[in-house]
Design a protein around this motif. Sequence first.
Motif, PDB file in Angstrom:
ATOM      1  N   GLY A  68       0.806  -1.219   0.000  1.00  0.00           N
ATOM      2  CA  GLY A  68       0.000   0.000   0.000  1.00  0.00           C
ATOM      3  C   GLY A  68       0.837   1.266   0.000  1.00  0.00           C
TER       4      GLY A  68
ATOM      5  N   LEU B  60       2.871   8.676   1.175  1.00  0.00           N
ATOM      6  CA  LEU B  60       2.894   7.693   0.095  1.00  0.00           C
ATOM      7  C   LEU B  60       4.270   7.629  -0.539  1.00  0.00           C
ATOM      8  CD1 LEU B  60      -0.370   8.415  -1.981  1.00  0.00           C
ATOM      9  CD2 LEU B  60      -0.002   6.527  -0.381  1.00  0.00           C
ATOM     10  N   ASP B  82      -2.985   9.016   8.028  1.00  0.00           N
ATOM     11  CA  ASP B  82      -3.295   7.973   7.083  1.00  0.00           C
ATOM     12  C   ASP B  82      -4.507   8.366   6.244  1.00  0.00           C
ATOM     13  OD1 ASP B  82      -2.956   5.352   6.051  1.00  0.00           O
ATOM     14  OD2 ASP B  82      -4.705   4.724   7.204  1.00  0.00           O
ATOM     15  N   SER B  85      -3.386  10.570   3.449  1.00  0.00           N
ATOM     16  CA  SER B  85      -2.579   9.861   2.447  1.00  0.00           C
ATOM     17  C   SER B  85      -3.457   9.010   1.522  1.00  0.00           C
ATOM     18  CB  SER B  85      -1.522   8.987   3.129  1.00  0.00           C
ATOM     19  OG  SER B  85      -2.115   7.836   3.705  1.00  0.00           O
ATOM     20  N   ARG B  86      -4.659   8.661   1.992  1.00  0.00           N
ATOM     21  CA  ARG B  86      -5.553   7.863   1.147  1.00  0.00           C
ATOM     22  C   ARG B  86      -6.534   8.715   0.350  1.00  0.00           C
ATOM     23  NH1 ARG B  86      -8.564   5.264   4.499  1.00  0.00           N
ATOM     24  NH2 ARG B  86      -7.438   5.493   6.457  1.00  0.00           N
ATOM     25  N   SER B  87      -6.447  10.041   0.523  1.00  0.00           N
ATOM     26  CA  SER B  87      -7.388  10.932  -0.181  1.00  0.00           C
ATOM     27  C   SER B  87      -6.973  11.128  -1.637  1.00  0.00           C
ATOM     28  CB  SER B  87      -7.448  12.293   0.525  1.00  0.00           C
ATOM     29  OG  SER B  87      -6.224  12.983   0.338  1.00  0.00           O
ATOM     30  N   LYS B  91      -3.255  11.821  -3.366  1.00  0.00           N
ATOM     31  CA  LYS B  91      -2.774  10.862  -4.374  1.00  0.00           C
ATOM     32  C   LYS B  91      -2.499  11.538  -5.709  1.00  0.00           C
ATOM     33  CE  LYS B  91      -5.074   6.595  -2.842  1.00  0.00           C
ATOM     34  NZ  LYS B  91      -6.309   5.810  -3.085  1.00  0.00           N
TER      35      LYS B  91
END
Lengths: 199, 199
Positions: A68, B60, B82, B85-87, B91
């Motif tokens: 990930g 990331l 976190d 970082s997943r948005s 990204k």
Amino acid sequence: MEIASETVKDLREKTGCGMMDCKKALAETNGDFEKAIDLLRKKGIAAASRRADRTASEGLIESYIHLGNKIGVLLEVNCETDFVSRSDDFKSFVKDLCMQIAAANPLYLKREDVPDAAIEHEKEIISTQAKNEGKPPAAIEKIINGRIEKYYSEVCLIDQPFIRDQKKTIKDLLGELTAKIGENVVVRRFTRYQLGEKS
Amino acid sequence: MEIASETVKDLREKTGCGMMDCKKALAETNGDFEKAIDLLRKKGIAAASRRADRTASEGLIESYIHLGNKIGVLLEVNCETDFVSRSDDFKSFVKDLCMQIAAANPLYLKREDVPDAAIEHEKEIISTQAKNEGKPPAAIEKIINGRIEKYYSEVCLIDQPFIRDQKKTIKDLLGELTAKIGENVVVRRFTRYQLGEKS
């Protein structure tokens, strides 16, 4: 002495030499594979050393992102021709190597890249360990050499056991590829990032 | 000597040794973290560990391969959570940056990373250029400053114009992102390989 045709074939792949040369070399060394390679090289028939001198400026740059986006690898592997760089054998070697670097976290490419200070540091620790374990002084140097070999196999990519087949080292894998495709292949450089690590 | 429990915890995480061993090792080495690791190894308690140092950073690691595997980029961008970082915003910023690095080939991350020698070298060249162009001596310093700014905008990622919108710099883009997501974002490091280049 009877030489198995499989062995002859292996020697051909490994050295790139002709069938009759390989058969003869194996006969002369009583079937000893490594000695046969040496013999072929001594006779100047095996191309290994000459191959190493040739330039390898084609190749691939490949990357691999793991866990990930928490680990990333960038790798350059060179070969001699565009044709080889586009072959499945070469591509799959490069991919395997990326995964190796992600999983096994080598610090250096090859043992020549390990700084002297790091080796001295390891030797001092090993020497103290061995003394603490009550090893006789006469044995210490041998123990140091053995454990330094182990250290190389942990931190140098080329000396690491291949994660998908622990009986082979990356060096073995590289040798197999070189013999199969008949071209010099050089693992040029790699970078490995782990999220948040101190660089 | 008082050993901070945070240090003991860090040593535990780094070496995988027990709390009491870590505490004792730190006491014996007067709190020196690296020496405590060595001591634990000499005692045979800690294995040679290459575990990354502990981190609080999220973010990331991303890669980008360009031009049929002839150019490759590896990039780390950090944020605080976190969740961010997943948005998609984060990204897409990271992806844009990878492409920026591949296309615009920055040599450094930020201007503080440019070696003094490189700046002096530039200044000397610019100064000679300006004199040859017949600029008055009084104007030279201003000219140097202007052209050094231009140099930064060519070689530093953060100062480069964004390839997809030349009116913005990467710094502007970063500012927009930070404002939007309300979190600190740090472009941590990048590596760019071009096939066959001298490193």
